[in-house]
Design an enzyme around this catalytic site. Structure first.
Site, PDB file in Angstrom:
ATOM      1  CB  SER A  66      -0.812   0.150   1.306  1.00  0.00           C
ATOM      2  OG  SER A  66      -2.139  -0.886   0.894  1.00  0.00           O
ATOM      3  CE1 TYR A 243      -3.770   0.924   4.475  1.00  0.00           C
ATOM      4  CE2 TYR A 243      -2.562  -0.230   6.295  1.00  0.00           C
ATOM      5  CZ  TYR A 243      -2.607  -0.011   4.945  1.00  0.00           C
ATOM      6  OH  TYR A 243      -1.833  -0.449   4.069  1.00  0.00           O
ATOM      7  CB  VAL A 261      -0.303  -5.941   3.981  1.00  0.00           C
ATOM      8  CG1 VAL A 261      -1.340  -5.301   4.715  1.00  0.00           C
ATOM      9  CG2 VAL A 261      -0.130  -6.114   2.697  1.00  0.00           C
TER      10      VAL A 261
HETATM   11  N1  GLN Z   1      -1.922  -5.690  -1.904  1.00  0.00           N
HETATM   12  C1  GLN Z   1      -2.530  -5.618  -0.725  1.00  0.00           C
HETATM   13  C2  GLN Z   1      -4.201  -5.722  -0.765  1.00  0.00           C
HETATM   14  O1  GLN Z   1      -4.702  -5.238  -1.664  1.00  0.00           O
HETATM   15  C3  GLN Z   1      -2.289  -4.066  -0.235  1.00  0.00           C
HETATM   16  C4  GLN Z   1      -3.010  -3.839   1.013  1.00  0.00           C
HETATM   17  C5  GLN Z   1      -1.756  -3.094   1.962  1.00  0.00           C
HETATM   18  O2  GLN Z   1      -0.641  -2.918   2.026  1.00  0.00           O
HETATM   19  N2  GLN Z   1      -2.524  -2.691   3.262  1.00  0.00           N
HETATM   20  O3  GLN Z   1      -4.588  -6.151   0.231  1.00  0.00           O
END
Ligand code: GLN
Length: 327
Positions: A66, A243, A261
């Site tokens: 993200s 978030y 993530v």
């Molecule tokens: N590729 C991850 C997803 O779509 C990105 C989410 C993240 O890094 N929070 O769930």
């Protein structure tokens, strides 16, 4: 500008202080990410005058996830301007999990570009004429910001694409409400590819420093992003980048930041420096546990919070010629 030797000492101390923290879990909902070594830990910083310092596993590559979201938002703004971009994504914190299958009920748009729904909408805006063109345009710009050529981890992209029902559900929701066009698979290809760009901790600090330096890479002097829109990305990171921890983060740390993530976290100290932490163990909101701990301590020690009275502010203000005393 902060004393770089003090910063280096502090980073080394924080590395030692937090390396024994084993709280949190590696993300496993994307099967490829579940293979990460949970003990990896790196910290990097780059100043806007091009000095840098890193400790730990700062050369280990991981997927940006993200943390690409503010960059994708910047590219959408550059391609389409504010009015059109903001007709496809809002700038309001959602208070909900990053992968919520939801729109803002008032606007029927994704809440903001820092959650999956918002970034999928942004991916639709920047996806280009072909799947290859959209991805390579993004890689080009991110590579200028990082100061080196970057590439996609195809295993992670395929892993996410084959298990990404939630993101597909979000894309179909967006399509149903006319937020994205009919090229749903093309949009999702762009989105999954964006998340799968391989970076290391030092790259992330350089990207953060490029944003702090209003779009110009401090080491190469190359312009990665148009300065007009850098503030938009910083504002969205400040209010929404962590978030459903964004409010707490703004209160406690007080700088624009974005997490991913795979365990990356980048923080931007406007006109001063970029900071990155890599540590794959995540808390329940999907933020790196050690990443939050390091940034919280660093901000406290150096008064980095945007509204901290100790914060020396931008060079621009401090270097301005003294004004004549009134009266
Ligand atoms: N590729 C991850 C997803 O779509 C990105 C989410 C993240 O890094 N929070 O769930």
């Amino acid at each position: 500008m902060y004393d770089i030797s003090e910063l280096k000492r502090c980073i080394s101390d924080l590395y030692e202080k937090h390396r024994g923290n084993n709280q949190g879990d590696v993300a496993s909902y994307i099967p490829e990410l579940g293979k990460a070594d949970p003990d990896l830990f790196g910290i990097s910083l780059v100043t806007v005058d091009g000095q840098e310092f890193s400790v730990g596993d700062y050369q280990h590559e991981f997927t940006i996830q993200s943390i690409i979201k503010p960059i994708a938002f910047l590219l959408a703004l550059e391609m389409h301007g504010r009015d059109k971009t903001l007709a496809h994504v809002g700038v309001e914190p959602s208070g909900d999990a990053f992968n919520s299958v939801e729109l803002n009920p008032r606007t029927r748009l994704p809440y903001n570009p820092m959650v999956n729904a918002g970034d999928i909408s942004v991916a639709s805006l920047i996806k280009g004429a072909s799947p290859e063109a959209g991805v390579s345009a993004l890689l080009d710009r991110l590579g200028i910001a990082a100061g080196r050529d970057l590439r996609i981890d195809e295993h992670v992209r395929d892993s996410e694409a084959t298990t990404g029902s939630r993101n597909r559900a979000i894309a179909y929701l967006l399509h149903n409400f006319g937020v994205i066009d009919d090229g749903i698979d093309h949009t999702l290809h762009q989105y999954f590819s964006q998340c799968s760009v391989l970076v290391n901790c030092r790259d992330l600090a350089m990207i953060a420093a490029t944003i702090a330096n209003i779009g110009e890479n401090p080491a190469t002097g190359r312009e990665a992003f148009a300065l007009t829109y850098v503030r938009d990305a910083m504002a969205a990171m400040f209010s929404c980048g962590m978030y459903d921890y964004s409010g707490e983060w703004a209160y406690r740390v007080g700088v624009p930041a974005k997490s991913g993530v795979a365990g990356g976290l980048m923080a931007v100290i406007n006109r001063q420096l970029g900071i990155a932490v890599f540590s794959p163990r995540l808390d329940e909101r999907g933020n790196s546990v050690r990443g939050i701990a390091v940034c919280t301590d660093l901000a406290e020690e150096f008064g980095l919070h945007a509204f901290e009275f100790m914060n020396p502010g931008s060079n621009f203000l401090r270097d301005a010629p003294p004004t004549e005393a009134a009266g």
